[in-house]
Enzyme design. Structure first.
Site, PDB file in Angstrom:
ATOM      1  N   SER A  18      16.275  59.547  -7.327  1.00 17.04           N
ATOM      2  CA  SER A  18      15.794  58.201  -7.640  1.00 17.04           C
ATOM      3  C   SER A  18      14.485  58.262  -8.414  1.00 17.04           C
ATOM      4  O   SER A  18      14.308  57.564  -9.422  1.00 17.04           O
ATOM      5  CB  SER A  18      15.596  57.399  -6.353  1.00 17.04           C
ATOM      6  OG  SER A  18      16.819  57.187  -5.683  1.00 17.04           O
ATOM      7  N   ARG A  44       6.686  54.410  -6.418  1.00 19.86           N
ATOM      8  CA  ARG A  44       7.253  54.006  -5.120  1.00 19.86           C
ATOM      9  C   ARG A  44       7.486  52.500  -5.072  1.00 19.86           C
ATOM     10  O   ARG A  44       8.429  52.037  -4.428  1.00 19.86           O
ATOM     11  CB  ARG A  44       6.340  54.442  -3.972  1.00 19.86           C
ATOM     12  CG  ARG A  44       6.510  55.898  -3.598  1.00 19.86           C
ATOM     13  CD  ARG A  44       5.758  56.294  -2.349  1.00 19.86           C
ATOM     14  NE  ARG A  44       6.026  57.686  -2.036  1.00 19.86           N
ATOM     15  CZ  ARG A  44       7.032  58.109  -1.296  1.00 19.86           C
ATOM     16  NH1 ARG A  44       7.859  57.229  -0.751  1.00 19.86           N
ATOM     17  NH2 ARG A  44       7.223  59.396  -1.077  1.00 19.86           N
ATOM     18  N   HIS A  47      10.645  52.022  -6.900  1.00 16.88           N
ATOM     19  CA  HIS A  47      11.718  52.531  -6.043  1.00 16.88           C
ATOM     20  C   HIS A  47      12.047  51.538  -4.938  1.00 16.88           C
ATOM     21  O   HIS A  47      13.209  51.334  -4.579  1.00 16.88           O
ATOM     22  CB  HIS A  47      11.281  53.875  -5.451  1.00 16.88           C
ATOM     23  CG  HIS A  47      12.307  54.517  -4.575  1.00 16.88           C
ATOM     24  ND1 HIS A  47      12.218  54.501  -3.197  1.00 16.88           N
ATOM     25  CD2 HIS A  47      13.446  55.205  -4.870  1.00 16.88           C
ATOM     26  CE1 HIS A  47      13.243  55.151  -2.683  1.00 16.88           C
ATOM     27  NE2 HIS A  47      14.005  55.586  -3.670  1.00 16.88           N
TER      28      HIS A  47
END
Length: 217
Positions: A18, A44, A47
């Site tokens: 990812s 992040r 994500h």
């Protein structure tokens, strides 16, 4: 056992894949202006949300990531505006540093005082944290309540509190963007912000996790 060790091999591979996809897509968009530590926070966030616009929305004071890392290594308090943040922070990661994540939004004294004064519980929760001596040297994370962020900034300006870092990412339509603009405009405390209306508690959690990963290195 570390947070990464808790993941299965397949889970680790999915997370790694990812992040690689995010890096590749951002590279195709022309890259990003962030330092490695800052990019770990933003990546992040992307994500967590699947939203690449956060590449444009996140802003950092120059020393924000280092301030957060050093605070975590000292075992700082983490004070949040909503319990979704305390529930979302990984115990495995936080216990490694001896940090505690606390929220006082539902404390009976906070509720009673807020009603008596006609203010939001979020404001009173930050005042309560200050009274308990928990704000100085703390990481303050605001993902929901702009009034909490405004109150912390007021306390900083008045010399009533000195957090190590403010993570200001409240979501919403009523003064959310203004509160983040005020955070970015001040220079009294290091900050991580995501400007505009977008935000939310999951992004505060992802930011804290990114800082904990940095602190563990």
């Amino acid at each position: 056992m570390s947070a990464m060790q808790q993941l299965t091999a397949q889970g680790r591979q999915i997370e790694s894949d990812s992040f690689a996809i995010i890096d590749q897509e951002v590279a195709h968009m022309g890259g990003h202006p962030f330092t490695p530590g800052q990019w770990n926070v933003v990546r992040r966030a992307i994500h967590t949300t699947g939203d690449f616009e956060f590449r444009e929305l996140f802003q950092f004071s120059r020393d924000a990531v280092e301030a957060g890392v050093q605070a975590l290594r000292r075992g700082c308090n983490i004070i949040s505006d909503v319990t979704m943040i305390t529930a979302g922070v990984s115990p495995v990661r936080s216990e490694r540093f001896g940090v505690t994540c606390q929220c006082f939004i539902s404390h009976p004294q906070v509720i009673d005082r807020a009603r008596e004064q006609g203010i939001t519980r979020a404001i009173e929760s930050m005042r309560f944290a200050r009274e308990q001596g928990l704000l100085d040297g703390a990481i303050v994370g605001v993902g929901n309540a702009p009034t909490a962020l405004f109150e912390v900034l007021r306390m900083v300006e008045a010399g009533e509190a000195k957090p190590a870092l403010i993570i200001g990412i409240p979501v919403g339509f009523v003064r959310a963007d203004e509160s983040k603009d005020a955070l970015v405009a001040q220079s009294g405390v290091p900050y991580i912000a995501s400007v505009g209306r977008k935000g939310g508690s999951p992004l505060v959690v992802s930011t804290l996790h990114a800082l904990m990963v940095e602190a563990a290195q």
